[in-house]
Every structure is written in structure tokens, then in C-alpha cells.
Design an enzyme around this catalytic site. Structure first.
Site, PDB file in Angstrom:
ATOM      1  CB  SER A 117      40.804  -7.798  -0.570  1.00  0.00           C
ATOM      2  OG  SER A 117      39.574  -7.153  -0.766  1.00  0.00           O
ATOM      3  CG  ASP A 143      37.732  -3.860   0.667  1.00  0.00           C
ATOM      4  OD1 ASP A 143      37.905  -2.775   0.082  1.00  0.00           O
ATOM      5  OD2 ASP A 143      37.881  -4.962   0.101  1.00  0.00           O
ATOM      6  CG  ASP A 149      41.577  -4.087  -2.083  1.00  0.00           C
ATOM      7  OD1 ASP A 149      40.491  -4.167  -1.470  1.00  0.00           O
ATOM      8  OD2 ASP A 149      41.788  -4.691  -3.153  1.00  0.00           O
ATOM      9  CG  ASP A 190      38.353  -4.408  -4.073  1.00  0.00           C
ATOM     10  OD1 ASP A 190      37.998  -4.416  -2.875  1.00  0.00           O
ATOM     11  OD2 ASP A 190      38.690  -5.441  -4.691  1.00  0.00           O
TER      12      ASP A 190
END
Length: 451
Positions: free
Chosen positions: A101, A243, A245, A247
Site C-alpha cells: 500500500s 497511494d 495500490d 485503494d
């Protein structure tokens, strides 16, 4: 007590236990065994972000899963919510995300989605751990034609772009809108610009040249100052930062001011209340959300339900209560009608649609919520000791809580992914709560601080 899984899967420094190729292969074997049901060919989707170590861990997971007789669908770099979406749309038995992440590139992680695109509950993660550490599957070795195959899904990005565009109202477009977009050199570096441009926006891209080591490096949602300066320089309508990833998402308005997850939840919840689309008139947020969010939603005729920190707990509460909107101050936003997990690009599209529909700027929409002054201090610790068992710290917190009364609060919790204690204070006087937060942090540092 879980040995491997934290609040968001297994995470750590790549090539250091538990994020080794050996453990990744074991995790793949255990998950493949767990997700098999019945005498048929099973399939698991694997995707990743742009970290250098992603190749290493991807191959280890593929080997482990195939060694248990399960086929693998490899999608390559794709946002975490995109992997959840592909898992569900392709009717796969599970999805695997290789990502840490918002963490720096040297870290990596492994997390799973069920066949319907939701993150696994704690009990499923415990079963994976039990299969690994008990040795129950060590002797299971399919042979000959029973070994799994690996296939590459070349059009995964295109599939996800279409899904995202279909989530945007058909009667609206983004023509004439100038948007600064920071993809954090992460998983959305292809998807996000394509979606916004195809909807008609002029996109000024940042963080779209990943090299394996620059993910989240001075860019993305943890560095909103990048898009803040760019918005002012290019006189853009707003800035959007994802960010690694993708999400989560953070915005800045046309003046370069940050608009965090709490404001976005307030904007979306009040808009959905007006349209009578907010199920049970309820928004789900975490204990980290500002009290100003509760006030804004209540004023609009709704209410806020709070959960523990972590988007998985927000989703669990949404499913349990039958709610369709939830999120975190950090920028995780969950719209359960079109999706199953936090999705930065989809959330951005929902905000852009609201701006278009209301014919208002982001700064005007953000006025719906007035946040109480809030201070967050992180202290690196050598052990995650129960704070209530440290008398001096517990006494200090109790004294400050009495002084705050009903006009503020203290929230102390450990990070689920890092050796950090997070100390959050809210109150009417920013100067006062800043001093109290430092006082608590200094004492914690003295008692259990670590370098």
C-alpha cells in the site's frame, strides 16, 4: 492470535521473514488448499503494485498455488480494488494482492480477496496460518495433469478502466475540467489517467513513471503538498493523489488546500442523503474520524456508525448493517453499491460527479464539514505494550480526558502494520491539545520508545 496476518494481510520488508519467497510459496499452497471446493478446476487471480520485489513474490505465489493443483490468472500491476473486481467478474475462487500500500518500496505484502471480491475475515486468515504451521498440507503434492497452470490476463487494465467509467453517471462528463493527478508511481499509473482523460478531463500527471523503487517516494496520498503546489501552478480545478495500490485517495481544492477522507465522506454522505441513496441514512467511519463529520452528517439528517481502524472493519460493519457508504479519514472510501473494497479512482469519480451535478467547486462542497482541531502524533515503540498497564501513562491520559470533558477526546492505538503508537487528540483549542499530545508522546517514548 495470528502469527503472520496483520490488519491488512501479511506485510514486512521484502526478502526478510515473513515476506520471503519460501513463506510466499507456503502461503500460496495453504490458500490454494483452503479455496478448493469440489472436484473441479479452480482459479486464483494474482495482481501486484509496482515494487521491485513484486516479481519475486509473484513467482513464489504462482509456484505455490500451482503446486496444489490450482490455476493462476496473472494480471500484473493493477490497483488493489481492480484485482478484487477482476476476481469477482472472472468468477475466480480468490484473488491475491502483492502490495504494501502506502509503505516504502522495500516493504511488501500479501493479502487475499474471496471470490465475491471482499477481504478475508480473520477466521479464514487463521485457517491459512494453521495449514502452514501445522504441516497439514506438506504431503499434498498433485502430479502429472493435476498440477495447476498459470495464464496471463493481458487486458486486465482495459477491463478495469471500463468498469470505472461505467460507475460515472452516463449524463455527465469531465470536459473542461483540469485535474492534477498523482499516482504515486504505483499500481494506478495507467488506469487513473486513462479513465479521467476518456471522460474528457485535461490531466496533468505526476507519479506515473514507476521504476520499482520510487513507489510512494515523495509522492502520492502521503505527500499532498506535491499536488497542492501543482494545482496552484497550473491553475487546476483540483488535485487527486492516490497511494501505491490506489485503494485510498486524498484531494486538494482549487486553492491547494487538502481535503481529507472525512470531508469526502461528508460531501458524499450529504449528497446521497439528498438523493435518498444513503441506505438507512447511515455512514460508517472509524474512531479516527473527526467529530466534525458526525456533526455534518447529523445536520443533514443522517448518522455515523464508528468501527475500529481499518477499511476491512468498515466493510464488515457495512455488510452487517446493510449500509452502502463508509470510509476512513486516511482516504479509504467504500461505495458498496458498485464495489467491494476501498477504491481511490472510483471515489474520485464519485466526488467529480458531485461537483458536476451541483455545479460547485471542491472548496465549496467541503464547507459542509467544519472539523474540530485534531492532532496526531506517532511514536516508534520497541514493544506493543497495553498502555493501561503503564501507570504513569494511564494516569496522564486520564487527567487530560477530564480536562477535555465533552468537548474533545483522546484515542490511543497501535498501528496494525508498523511498530508505532498513534496518539490522537481532538478538542476546541489546537494549541492546548498539541501540548497535551506531545506530553503523552514524550512519556510513551521514555517508557517503551524504540529507534
Amino acid at each position: 492470535m495470528k502469527k503472520l496476518f496483520g490488519t491488512d494481510g501479511v506485510r514486512g520488508v521484502a526478502n526478510v521473514y515473513p515476506m520471503t519467497t519460501e513463506m510466499a510459496m507456503q502461503i500460496g499452497r495453504a490458500a490454494a488448499y483452503l479455496f478448493k471446493d469440489g472436484n473441479r478446476r479452480h482459479r486464483i487471480v494474482i495482481g501486484k503494485d509496482t515494487r521491485l520485489s513484486g516479481y519475486m513474490l509473484e513467482n513464489a505465489l504462482v509456484a505455490g498455488i500451482c503446486s496444489m493443483g490450482v490455476d493462476v490468472l496473472v494480471v500484473g500491476p493493477l490497483p488493489t480494488p481492480g484485482i478484487a473486481n477482476i476476481t469477482s467478474s472472472m468468477r475466480a475462487d480468490a484473488g491475491v494482492v502483492i502490495s504494501a500500500s502506502h509503505n516504502p518500496f522495500q516493504d511488501n505484502g500479501i493479502k487475499f480477496f474471496s471470490r465475491d471480491g471482499f477481504k478475508l475475515p480473520d477466521e479464514m486468515e487463521l485457517k491459512i496460518e494453521d495449514l502452514i504451521f501445522s504441516g497439514k498440507i506438506d504431503s499434498l503434492r498433485p502430479v502429472a495433469t493435476e498440477v495447476g497452470k498459470a495464464y496471463r490476463i493481458d487486458d486486465a487494465v482495459g477491463r478495469y478502466v471500463v468498469f470505472l467509467k461505467n460507475s460515472f453517471p452516463k449524463d455527465l462528463d469531465l470536459a473542461g475540467m483540469k485535474i492534477v493527478l498523482d499516482c504515486a508511481n504505483g499500481a494506478a499509473y495507467k488506469v487513473a489517467p486513462a479513465v479521467l482523460e476518456e471522460l474528457g478531463a485535461e490531466v496533468i500527471p505526476y507519479g506515473v513513471k514507476p521504476n520499482g523503487t520510487n513507489i510512494n517516494a515523495g509522492c502520492g496520498s502521503l505527500y499532498p503538498q506535491v499536488i497542492s503546489e501543482a494545482v496552484k501552478e497550473h491553475r487546476a480545478d483540483l488535485g487527486i493523489a492516490l497511494d501505491g495500490d490506489a485503494d485510498r485517495v486524498i484531494f486538494v481544492d482549487e486553492f491547494g488546500n487538502e481535503v481529507d477522507g472525512d470531508h469526502i465522506m461528508a460531501i458524499c454522505a450529504t449528497q446521497m442523503l439528498k438523493q435518498k441513496k444513503l441506505r438507512k441514512n447511515t455512514l460508517v467511519a472509524t474512531v479516527m474520524s473527526n467529530m466534525g463529520l458526525d456533526i455534518a452528517v447529523k445536520r443533514a439528517g443522517g448518522k455515523v456508525v464508528k468501527t475500529a481502524v481499518g477499511d476491512r472493519y468498515v466493510v464488515e460493519e457495512m455488510i452487517k448493517g446493510g449500509y452502502n457508504l463508509g470510509g476512513e479519514q486516511s482516504g479509504h472510501m467504500i461505495f458498496l453499491d458498485p464495489n467491494t473494497t476501498g477504491d481511490g479512482v472510483l471515489s474520485a469519480l464519485q466526488v467529480l460527479a458531485t461537483m458536476r451535478r451541483a455545479d460547485k467547486s471542491l472548496s465549496e462542497l467541503a464547507e459542509v464539514m467544519i472539523p474540530l482541531p485534531q492532532v496526531l502524533v506517532n511514536v516508534r515503540v520497541k514493544e506493543k505494550k497495553d498502555i493501561t498497564t503503564i501507570p504513569e501513562v494511564a494516569l496522564l491520559i486520564g487527567d487530560i480526558e477530564k480536562k477535555l470533558g465533552d468537548e474533545g477526546r483522546i484515542l490511543i492505538r497501535y498501528s496494525g502494520t508498523e511498530p508505532l503508537l498513534r496518539i490522537m487528540l481532538e478538542g476546541q483549542d489546537k494549541y492546548q491539545i498539541t501540548g497535551w499530545a506531545k506530553e503523552i508522546a514524550d512519556l510513551v517514548e521514555k517508557k517503551i520508545g524504540g529507534k
